[in-house]
Structure formats: C-alpha cells, structure tokens
Design a protein around this motif. Sequence first.
Motif, PDB file in Angstrom:
ATOM      1  N   THR A 165      15.357  55.890   9.764  1.00 31.66           N
ATOM      2  CA  THR A 165      13.975  56.165   9.316  1.00 31.66           C
ATOM      3  C   THR A 165      14.041  56.266   7.725  1.00 31.66           C
ATOM      4  OG1 THR A 165      12.107  57.716   8.858  1.00 31.66           O
ATOM      5  CG2 THR A 165      14.181  58.621   9.470  1.00 31.66           C
ATOM      6  N   CYS A 166      13.030  55.769   6.733  1.00 27.02           N
ATOM      7  CA  CYS A 166      13.208  56.065   5.305  1.00 27.02           C
ATOM      8  C   CYS A 166      13.419  57.402   4.803  1.00 27.02           C
ATOM      9  CB  CYS A 166      12.285  54.892   4.715  1.00 27.02           C
ATOM     10  SG  CYS A 166      10.587  55.683   4.757  1.00 27.02           S
ATOM     11  N   THR A 167      12.849  58.202   5.882  1.00 28.98           N
ATOM     12  CA  THR A 167      12.597  59.559   5.356  1.00 28.98           C
ATOM     13  C   THR A 167      13.029  60.764   6.525  1.00 28.98           C
ATOM     14  OG1 THR A 167      11.295  61.475   4.316  1.00 28.98           O
ATOM     15  CG2 THR A 167      10.318  59.528   5.325  1.00 28.98           C
ATOM     16  N   GLY A 188       9.581  63.328   3.507  1.00 26.92           N
ATOM     17  CA  GLY A 188       8.298  62.968   3.375  1.00 26.92           C
ATOM     18  C   GLY A 188       8.052  61.636   2.707  1.00 26.92           C
ATOM     19  N   ILE A 189       6.900  61.138   2.790  1.00 28.44           N
ATOM     20  CA  ILE A 189       6.448  59.636   2.327  1.00 28.44           C
ATOM     21  C   ILE A 189       5.930  59.893   0.774  1.00 28.44           C
ATOM     22  CG2 ILE A 189       5.056  57.620   2.517  1.00 28.44           C
ATOM     23  CD1 ILE A 189       6.919  57.580   4.626  1.00 28.44           C
ATOM     24  N   LEU A 227       6.795  52.396   4.356  1.00 32.98           N
ATOM     25  CA  LEU A 227       6.244  52.785   5.946  1.00 32.98           C
ATOM     26  C   LEU A 227       5.787  52.086   6.579  1.00 32.98           C
ATOM     27  CD1 LEU A 227       5.388  55.672   7.194  1.00 32.98           C
ATOM     28  CD2 LEU A 227       3.080  55.380   6.301  1.00 32.98           C
ATOM     29  N   GLU A 277       8.631  50.111   8.162  1.00 32.03           N
ATOM     30  CA  GLU A 277       9.353  51.226   9.277  1.00 32.03           C
ATOM     31  C   GLU A 277       8.385  51.155  10.619  1.00 32.03           C
ATOM     32  OE1 GLU A 277      10.886  54.843   7.904  1.00 32.03           O
ATOM     33  OE2 GLU A 277      10.694  55.687  10.018  1.00 32.03           O
ATOM     34  N   ARG A 278       7.115  51.231  10.463  1.00 33.89           N
ATOM     35  CA  ARG A 278       6.200  51.613  11.510  1.00 33.89           C
ATOM     36  C   ARG A 278       5.263  50.390  11.951  1.00 33.89           C
ATOM     37  NH1 ARG A 278       8.589  56.111  13.394  1.00 33.89           N
ATOM     38  NH2 ARG A 278       8.930  57.763  11.948  1.00 33.89           N
ATOM     39  N   ALA A 302       2.577  48.320  13.129  1.00 38.48           N
ATOM     40  CA  ALA A 302       1.117  48.619  13.373  1.00 38.48           C
ATOM     41  C   ALA A 302       0.956  49.789  13.667  1.00 38.48           C
ATOM     42  CB  ALA A 302       0.762  47.878  14.576  1.00 38.48           C
ATOM     43  N   ALA A 303       1.794  50.905  13.699  1.00 43.80           N
ATOM     44  CA  ALA A 303       1.371  52.492  13.918  1.00 43.80           C
ATOM     45  C   ALA A 303       0.894  52.856  12.649  1.00 43.80           C
ATOM     46  CB  ALA A 303       2.473  53.035  14.267  1.00 43.80           C
ATOM     47  N   VAL A 341       1.106  59.120   1.233  1.00 46.38           N
ATOM     48  CA  VAL A 341       1.392  58.707   2.709  1.00 46.38           C
ATOM     49  C   VAL A 341       1.146  57.343   3.045  1.00 46.38           C
ATOM     50  CG1 VAL A 341       1.579  59.112   5.026  1.00 46.38           C
ATOM     51  CG2 VAL A 341       1.369  61.142   3.355  1.00 46.38           C
ATOM     52  N   LEU A 342      -0.502  57.370   3.059  1.00 46.24           N
ATOM     53  CA  LEU A 342      -0.973  55.881   3.516  1.00 46.24           C
ATOM     54  C   LEU A 342      -1.664  55.347   2.417  1.00 46.24           C
ATOM     55  CD1 LEU A 342      -2.824  57.347   6.551  1.00 46.24           C
ATOM     56  CD2 LEU A 342      -0.721  56.103   6.715  1.00 46.24           C
ATOM     57  N   THR A 351      -3.575  46.281  20.614  1.00 49.94           N
ATOM     58  CA  THR A 351      -2.522  46.241  19.647  1.00 49.94           C
ATOM     59  C   THR A 351      -1.489  47.016  20.354  1.00 49.94           C
ATOM     60  OG1 THR A 351      -4.202  46.683  17.823  1.00 49.94           O
ATOM     61  CG2 THR A 351      -1.964  47.463  17.439  1.00 49.94           C
ATOM     62  N   ILE A 352      -0.320  46.342  19.867  1.00 46.53           N
ATOM     63  CA  ILE A 352       0.935  47.139  20.386  1.00 46.53           C
ATOM     64  C   ILE A 352       1.523  47.902  19.469  1.00 46.53           C
ATOM     65  CG2 ILE A 352       3.198  46.749  21.597  1.00 46.53           C
ATOM     66  CD1 ILE A 352       2.287  44.028  22.695  1.00 46.53           C
ATOM     67  N   LEU A 353       1.696  49.117  19.613  1.00 52.80           N
ATOM     68  CA  LEU A 353       2.495  49.784  18.410  1.00 52.80           C
ATOM     69  C   LEU A 353       3.491  50.460  18.868  1.00 52.80           C
ATOM     70  CD1 LEU A 353       1.805  53.172  18.531  1.00 52.80           C
ATOM     71  CD2 LEU A 353      -0.556  52.417  17.597  1.00 52.80           C
ATOM     72  N   ARG A 354       4.658  50.892  18.109  1.00 55.68           N
ATOM     73  CA  ARG A 354       5.829  51.584  18.314  1.00 55.68           C
ATOM     74  C   ARG A 354       5.780  52.802  17.250  1.00 55.68           C
ATOM     75  NH1 ARG A 354       6.738  46.371  18.702  1.00 55.68           N
ATOM     76  NH2 ARG A 354       7.132  45.377  20.601  1.00 55.68           N
ATOM     77  N   ALA A 375      16.346  57.758  15.082  1.00 58.46           N
ATOM     78  CA  ALA A 375      16.732  58.717  14.413  1.00 58.46           C
ATOM     79  C   ALA A 375      16.323  59.893  15.023  1.00 58.46           C
ATOM     80  CB  ALA A 375      16.375  58.713  13.103  1.00 58.46           C
ATOM     81  N   SER A 402      12.347  62.580  11.547  1.00 62.03           N
ATOM     82  CA  SER A 402      11.849  61.752  10.685  1.00 62.03           C
ATOM     83  C   SER A 402      10.712  62.273  10.071  1.00 62.03           C
ATOM     84  CB  SER A 402      11.334  60.161  11.331  1.00 62.03           C
ATOM     85  OG  SER A 402      10.600  59.513  10.319  1.00 62.03           O
ATOM     86  N   SER A 403      10.164  62.171   8.813  1.00 64.72           N
ATOM     87  CA  SER A 403       9.122  62.506   8.182  1.00 64.72           C
ATOM     88  C   SER A 403       8.242  61.285   7.615  1.00 64.72           C
ATOM     89  CB  SER A 403       9.431  63.394   6.939  1.00 64.72           C
ATOM     90  OG  SER A 403       9.979  64.756   7.534  1.00 64.72           O
ATOM     91  N   ALA A 404       8.610  60.036   8.120  1.00 59.88           N
ATOM     92  CA  ALA A 404       7.529  59.184   7.901  1.00 59.88           C
ATOM     93  C   ALA A 404       6.273  58.951   8.508  1.00 59.88           C
ATOM     94  CB  ALA A 404       8.482  57.705   8.291  1.00 59.88           C
ATOM     95  N   GLY A 405       5.436  59.465   7.919  1.00 56.42           N
ATOM     96  CA  GLY A 405       4.044  59.315   8.373  1.00 56.42           C
ATOM     97  C   GLY A 405       3.620  60.463   9.562  1.00 56.42           C
ATOM     98  N   LEU A 437       2.446  60.211  15.559  1.00 51.77           N
ATOM     99  CA  LEU A 437       2.102  59.523  16.757  1.00 51.77           C
ATOM    100  C   LEU A 437       2.792  59.864  18.018  1.00 51.77           C
ATOM    101  CD1 LEU A 437       0.878  56.214  14.948  1.00 51.77           C
ATOM    102  CD2 LEU A 437      -0.304  58.728  15.242  1.00 51.77           C
TER     103      LEU A 437
END
Lengths: 454, 454
Positions: free
Chosen positions: A408-410, A414-415, A423, A426-427, A429-430, A452-453, B171-174, B179, B182-185, B188
């Motif tokens: 993960t990038c963080t 946090g972002i 973001l 890494e993520r 479609a999420a 963040v977004l 939509t397929i999401l992951r 890791a 993670s604090s990326a977003g 979910l």
Amino acid sequence: MDVVARLRDLVTDPAAVSDDDDVREAHGRDISPHPPRSPEVVVFPSATAEIQAVLRFAGEHRLAVVPFGLGTSVEGQVIPVEGGISLDLSRMREILDVRPDDFLARVQAGVTRVQLNERLAHEGVFFPVDPGVDASIGGMVGTNASGTNAVRYGVMRDNVLGVEAVLADGTILRTGGMAVKSSAGYDLTRLFVGSEGTLGVISEVTLRIHRLPQFVMAARAVFPDLHAAAHAATRLIQSGMAIARVELLDEVTIAAVNAYSGTAYPARPTLFLEFSGSEVSVRHDVATAERIAAAAGAGPLEAEEDEEARARLWDARHHAALAIMATAPAKKLMSTDVCVPVSALADAVAEARRVVEAEGVTCAILGHVGDGNYHTVFMVDPDDEAEVARAARINAEIVRFALSRHGTCTGEHGIGLGKRAYLREERGAAVDAMQAIKRALDPNGILNPGKVLG
Amino acid sequence: MDVVARLRDLVTDPAAVSDDDDVREAHGRDISPHPPRSPEVVVFPSATAEIQAVLRFAGEHRLAVVPFGLGTSVEGQVIPVEGGISLDLSRMREILDVRPDDFLARVQAGVTRVQLNERLAHEGVFFPVDPGVDASIGGMVGTNASGTNAVRYGVMRDNVLGVEAVLADGTILRTGGMAVKSSAGYDLTRLFVGSEGTLGVISEVTLRIHRLPQFVMAARAVFPDLHAAAHAATRLIQSGMAIARVELLDEVTIAAVNAYSGTAYPARPTLFLEFSGSEVSVRHDVATAERIAAAAGAGPLEAEEDEEARARLWDARHHAALAIMATAPAKKLMSTDVCVPVSALADAVAEARRVVEAEGVTCAILGHVGDGNYHTVFMVDPDDEAEVARAARINAEIVRFALSRHGTCTGEHGIGLGKRAYLREERGAAVDAMQAIKRALDPNGILNPGKVLG
C-alpha cells in the motif's frame, strides 16, 4: 456576511471563534512540505452540540470545515485548501469513562495519547497506538494511525470500538458500543477510522485499552547493513514469536537520534526490539531473537530490563522524526509511508535506498518493519522547486515498487493531499465506491474538501 | 421473458442455472424458523465474470439477487424474500494462494472453513474463525462470523485483509491488499464484512492465517450454577491472561451434547477452556485458571493435553447446535445472539435464564462468553403461532437487557430478517447513514432485499 459574528452566536464562549492572523496561520499547516493555506476562521468547540451548530451553519453557506487536532499530520490533512473553517478540537479534552474491567475507555476527540496514558497508568492499563509525536485521539482516528506497538496490538482500526461523529448535515451518530464484537449492520466505526475528516467530524471515541504486560525487555541488534537488518526483521515475524515491537533505524536515523537525544548508539543499521509477557516466555523469546539476529550478521543483543533504560530507548525512537527535523530546521519533513507484505520487506528497503541514492539525496530509512511498514525520510525546502520535484519522484518510485508487491502507498499516514495521486492506482474501481459513499454522506462536499478523494 | 434461458446464455455450463423445484426449495431456507420462500431460479457461477453477468442482467430486469453459501445462516439471510435469483457460490471453491511466510491466504468465496484448514494444516498454519457448523468463507464474511477462537484471534473483521466483490451494477472491485495495514482511503473491506450480501456479492477473500500454537491444553471446569460459571469466565478475561477459548455450556446443552456426541460430561454448567503458547506459559495459565474457577465454586479442572482428546472436546462443543436441533428434529432452531461488555456477562446470563423460565420454555444457554457473547437456544415449530410469538418475546427481552448494558443484539449471527426490529434501537441515526450507503452502492435495491435495513 460577517462569518465570525455569526459563528460567535453559535458557541457559548465568544473567544472560541478567532480570525486572528497568528491563530489562522497556525491552523493552515502541518509538519509536511505541502503549501500552507490559512482558514478564514478557527472555531474551538467545547461540546458536540457546538460542532453540530457549526456544521449546520457551514452547510447552509457551503463553507469548508476542516477538523484540527494537534496539527501533526504529515500529508497535509489539516490544511484548509479551500479556506473556510478550521475546527480545532483542543478544548474537547475530557476523558469521559475508563473501565479497566471491560478494557475500554471513552474520550473526547481532543484528548491526546500521552494524556490518556498518564490517566490509564493508575489502573494498570494502557492505550498502545503510538505515532512518533503526541497526537489527538481524534486525529489518530482520522488517519488510522499506528506506531511501534501495532505488530502486537494492532492499529487504530483494531482499537476503536465506536465513535460519535457529526455528519455534514449536523446529524450526530454513534457507531459501535461497548461489546467487543457485533454483527449489527454495516461497520461504520471502521469506515470513520481513516476517513481523514471527509465523512464527519469525530467528537468522541470508545477505545480498547490493554493490561500492562507483566514483564518487558527491550533490546537493540546492530547489523552490518540495511538489507541484513530488514531480513532479520522478516525472520523474527515469520518465526511466529509474540514479539511486541520491531523497529528499524538506519545509520542516518541513528546519527540524528544520537545528536538529538544525547544517546551514543553505534551509527549502524539497528533493530530496536521489545518482548513482553511472562518472564519465562520473554527470556525464551529474547534468546530466539538473538539467534535470528546473529544468523543475519548482528552482534550480540543489547538487552534492557530496567524500566528507565527501556523508556530512554523508546523515547529515542519516538523522537526520530523530531531528530531528523532538527537536522534542517528551516525545511519541512518529507516521508514515504509504504507498507509491503513482510516477505517483500528486505527487497523493498534495499530498493528505497537505491532510489534515494540515485537521486543523490541523504535520507533516513526507518519504520515499523514488523508490519512491513517503513519510511524514507528527508528534509525538503518547500520553496525549492527542484527539491520538491525530486521528493515527488522518490515517493513515486518507492510507492510503485510497493504496489508491485501488493503493498500500500500508506501504512499509517493516510492519503491527505500527498498520496491522492496513488489512490486510484492502488485501489482501482474501489475509489468510485468511496466517492459514492462520500457523496451519500456529504453531498455538498463541505467536509475537508480536496483530501483523500479530492 | 424466459429468465432461465436468458441466464443460461450468461454462463458456460447450462446446468449452472436451475429452476428445478427441489433445487429452488433447498435455496429457500436456512436453519432458522423464518418462513421459507423459494427463489425463481438458482445460478451456480464458476467465475467472477459470471457473477458480474448475472448481476448486470438482474439489474436490468430489477430481479433480486441473494448470495448463498452453505445455507447455514440463522437469521434468514439466504431466504429470497422477494424471489428472484439465488446465487450459489459452491462451484467457486478454489484456494487461490497460500503464503505462510506472510500469514495470508486468498480463496474463492465458496471455499469452506473446514476445506481451508485441511489445506493449511500441511503448512503449520490455520484459519481460526470457527462458527459451530462448517460454513463458506463468503458466508462468514457476510455475517462477520466468529466462534470459539475469537477471544484470542478476533472475528472475521479482524481476519479479512481484503475482498473481491461484484457490485449491483456489475463493477468488480478489490479492497485491501496483502499488507497487514493500510491507511489508503475508506475501509471498504470492513464495510463488506458483515454486509450480508446487501452491498455486493463477495467472490474472493484474502484472509489472515495464523501459526499453529506450540503447545495447547484444553480443560473443563464444572460449576454449581450458571451464574458462577459466567462469573468465572468474566474473571478469567479480566485476569488478562492470553486464554485461547472460554466457552460456556449450561446443563441443558451438556445433556444434548452427551446424547448427540456420546460423551459423558457431568450435566452441570461447564466452561470449556483452551490455553496455548509455550508449554511453560500454558501450564502457568492453567494453574491460574484453576484458582479462578475454584474461587467461583468449580471442582478441579479436567485438563487434556492429548490432541485427540482435545479434538473430541471441541467437536462436542462445535456440535452443540446440531445436538440441540436433534432434540426436536421436526422444529427449527431459535437462537438469541446478544453480546455484552464482559463485566455485565454474569448478570445478563442470569437475566436470560429468568426470562425463559418465566415463559415456561426449556432452553439451552451457551456461548463464547470470553467475548461476552452467548446464545439462548431452543426449538420452535414455525407453524405454531404461539411458539413463534413466545420466541419473539424472549428474544426481545434478552436484547433489551443487552442494549441497556451497552451491548449489541447480535455478536456474530448478523441482522438478517430476525434482528431488523432491533437495529434502529441499537444504532439510532447510524441506521440512516447505513441506508444512505446502501442506496449509493445499490440504488435499485436488487442485492438481498429485505435484509439488515429492509
């Protein structure tokens, strides 16, 4: 519209609303090199109802609201990039409830981790999550902070049982409760942890607290090179022992720590370790760790039982960021924060060293390597475009390597502003799902916009 | 429209779509007394792309889609109350990746926990979450399942690093990655854990796995009455020892277990305990536990080191629900599932006993009391209105008591159909936020309609 006057009508204490230049400026930056921007006004609420009133007002007038704890974020989280209101929680510092028998405590969001632990020490319990500097619990919830204890006790997400949060429309909601587990509906608690003030303003937090361990030993292991130290950290984790802390400090970090904390550690890549539990199991683990470290080329472990000696060692570690900042007081702290599966750690650290050397930068590499999380840290002059661009290149290369290893990038910062570019990478479609949730809870986008977004 | 024919065009194997009466009926019920309702059609996808195709088709035609694992839910989660499509994941049973060095495994959603642990045993690792019956990992994600190991290893939410999910629009999401933090977003992953198929269809799961402990002892402690047993469980947890399992079985449960499993345990309130770690620490913990149990009135601990004897004891415990079901094969299982702070446990269990006795019902009380989670279990004839009404009264009283102690109406079974009435009482305004999230991700409400929020 006189925003200050209108806001003063909403709070008990008129001094809780300030448009003083120094106050605004102090709320326009964090410790990162991201460009500062002052809010129009700073509000210091004393109660959840005041947060609610401010959010309703902000919603009506489409003003941005940015929660502020101690300003120690490292990705620009507290910077009000669209101006508006900085909501400083420092007056909400009450520890509301401590229940050692149920291993939980309820606090207002402005309580700091140091303040909380001073209170808990009387009861033989503690709150383990320990980012390097002191921080507010609300801020730590915001970034899903962690620290040196995460390898044993988990990160904020593992230690928050529930929050009280005020939504953009002024709704006060409470998530979670006092039971240690629940399957009652969607897990909003974890959704708020790590949402960086973009979904609601956290006003209260129910935390898991933990019994102080019976017996503790700290130890240092000094290695011939960085790869060997990272490799030993990986082997310690893979051994399955219940180690309490596994921190890597490279030679640059050690030199900075020695200069700042007055210690005299050998300036070589070092693991700071901690073991806790019953005395028998701790001594057994220390012996195992010494064998693993020796196999990776370390000299004998320097072990400390004495409480004061241990405190000195961990203070030195916790002050590492300050120590690095002290090497260039006019500049700002730039830190990568990737986290990789532990089997990829040694390669990832070696790659980070290669990247910074190729850019000709002197940097410190340190981190919570028991979790696969490490930081490449150096000082940047925010006004020097070449330095800023170089920092961005280094960050990008280190992040790409981590992502190629399913990392993960963080891991804990946090972002904020600084990792937004990664973001989506890494993520995937999420991120669209995150945006849909953001729109659902904050349709006008008043909560910490641009983060963040954004 | 010929739905069956249209669905057959979307999958490789035409036999993967069935409107056979027996097949539909088998997908119209779980083990709870909630009224069955058959889906129009059952689809057995073999790949994520087939789930995607089915969801797009269902979205277009506003057909309900209900994910189905092994049908072992106890709150009606898999019952297609609005008909439509039952999506049976049993063909997606591949273990995709096992990485013992990183303590993680990636599996398709139809893999069962027993299947996974058979595979992991070769590597000296295991997946700890263990609801009483075998269950699919996807189903366990859906309800945030737990079991006897949660007190040491946590629940599903603590052991899921990421999911692949297909949203209502295909939509397929992951979420998450490999890791450990993670604090990326927004988180979910935890949002999908416990969403009971209402936010997306889980197709793959990345799990934390754990090293098998070095040394294990199981033990039974027999108490004069239920309150004493619950009180001892509370004291064991409050002692701070790293106990691995703390299960309460009352005399009714023990009698059912003896009849079903051929055991000969004294039919008295009993704690089933497990201790694991190094041999030294385990023997130390067993001695401490014996003192705590004796202080609450227990006789000497019956301890088992032998692996087979331990397996027998835990099989007996895991078969408790089946054992109770065997006492009235024509009826269906009714189980409360409250969870309270551990300090409230003994009072809560006593109150549950009082409530069922006042209603003149013979019930079994058992549960994961180390977490404060226990079940009041009895058999109900779903066609007997008086029995159903009485069960509802009992459930309501036990839930209200738990909520008055800041507990939850469901520790591990989920809301499904059966606990919807309590969700608002427990979570208040947070339910509106859940509904906003549901609408954002599934605007047409095709995913498991009528459950959780419905």
